[in-house]
Design a protein around this motif. Structure first.
Motif, PDB file in Angstrom:
ATOM      1  N   UNK A  92       0.849  -1.192   0.000  1.00 35.80           N
ATOM      2  CA  UNK A  92       0.000   0.000   0.000  1.00 35.80           C
ATOM      3  C   UNK A  92       0.885   1.242   0.000  1.00 35.80           C
ATOM      4  N   UNK A  93       0.668   2.107  -0.980  1.00 36.32           N
ATOM      5  CA  UNK A  93       1.413   3.368  -1.042  1.00 36.32           C
ATOM      6  C   UNK A  93       0.585   4.493  -0.440  1.00 36.32           C
ATOM      7  N   UNK A  94      -0.710   4.542  -0.778  1.00 38.95           N
ATOM      8  CA  UNK A  94      -1.578   5.628  -0.316  1.00 38.95           C
ATOM      9  C   UNK A  94      -2.972   5.090  -0.057  1.00 38.95           C
ATOM     10  N   UNK A  95      -3.585   5.559   1.017  1.00 39.24           N
ATOM     11  CA  UNK A  95      -4.989   5.270   1.290  1.00 39.24           C
ATOM     12  C   UNK A  95      -5.760   6.540   0.978  1.00 39.24           C
ATOM     13  N   UNK A  96      -6.685   6.448   0.028  1.00 36.28           N
ATOM     14  CA  UNK A  96      -7.477   7.607  -0.377  1.00 36.28           C
ATOM     15  C   UNK A  96      -8.780   7.611   0.415  1.00 36.28           C
ATOM     16  N   UNK A  97      -8.985   8.630   1.233  1.00 42.98           N
ATOM     17  CA  UNK A  97     -10.187   8.726   2.051  1.00 42.98           C
ATOM     18  C   UNK A  97     -10.995   9.943   1.623  1.00 42.98           C
ATOM     19  N   UNK A  98     -12.316   9.762   1.528  1.00 43.68           N
ATOM     20  CA  UNK A  98     -13.166  10.917   1.253  1.00 43.68           C
ATOM     21  C   UNK A  98     -13.402  11.682   2.557  1.00 43.68           C
ATOM     22  N   UNK A  99     -14.034  12.838   2.463  1.00 45.90           N
ATOM     23  CA  UNK A  99     -14.197  13.719   3.625  1.00 45.90           C
ATOM     24  C   UNK A  99     -15.032  13.074   4.738  1.00 45.90           C
ATOM     25  N   UNK A 100     -16.077  12.326   4.375  1.00 45.55           N
ATOM     26  CA  UNK A 100     -16.917  11.686   5.389  1.00 45.55           C
ATOM     27  C   UNK A 100     -16.123  10.651   6.187  1.00 45.55           C
TER      28      UNK A 100
END
Length: 146
Positions: A92-100
């Protein structure tokens, strides 16, 4: 005249300065290189450990996908409708999280006490929300005569 005893005295008196310089170089390397790198590595490890089912991620190979299952050392990544890949967590390089999701995870994490507050016993107080009726109102100048 023999210069050897004079040179020996000069060399023995200045041996402390190079040690101080070497120590200073080590401190500078630690402050500017080693310390920030450890901090960044810890942040990355926390991100990888916090990856959950449903998170969108980017792997170190550049593959984008959604986590469908989490195991101890591996994850199953859904890349397309019928394509699932099993990978190590370290991929895993990056975990993309939305604002919620970010807001939900921040609410669920316990607040860390600062060093000063833990030493002196001061606790952070949450500000009470003030309703519209309790807020001070600006003066009404419409009723005044000119």
């Amino acid at each position: 005249m023999n210069l050897i005893p004079l040179l020996q005295q000069a060399a023995s008196g200045g041996s402390f300065v190079p040690l101080v310089a070497l120590g200073l170089i080590f401190v500078i390397f630690y402050v500017f290189i080693i310390g920030p790198q450890k901090k960044e590595q810890k942040k990355t490890q926390e991100m990888i450990a916090g990856a959950q089912k449903g998170d969108k991620i980017i792997t170190i190979g550049g593959i984008h996908g959604v986590i469908t299952s989490v195991k101890e050392n591996t994850i199953i990544l859904k890349v397309d409708d019928g394509c699932k890949l099993e990978m190590n967590r370290s991929a895993i390089a990056t975990v993309l999280l939305d604002e919620k999701t970010k807001a939900n995870r921040l609410e669920n994490t316990p607040e860390k006490a600062s060093l000063l507050s833990s030493l002196f016993g001061k606790k952070k107080e949450k500000k009470a929300e003030v309703s519209d009726a309790e807020k001070p109102q600006p003066p009404d100048f419409a009723g005044e005569s000119k």
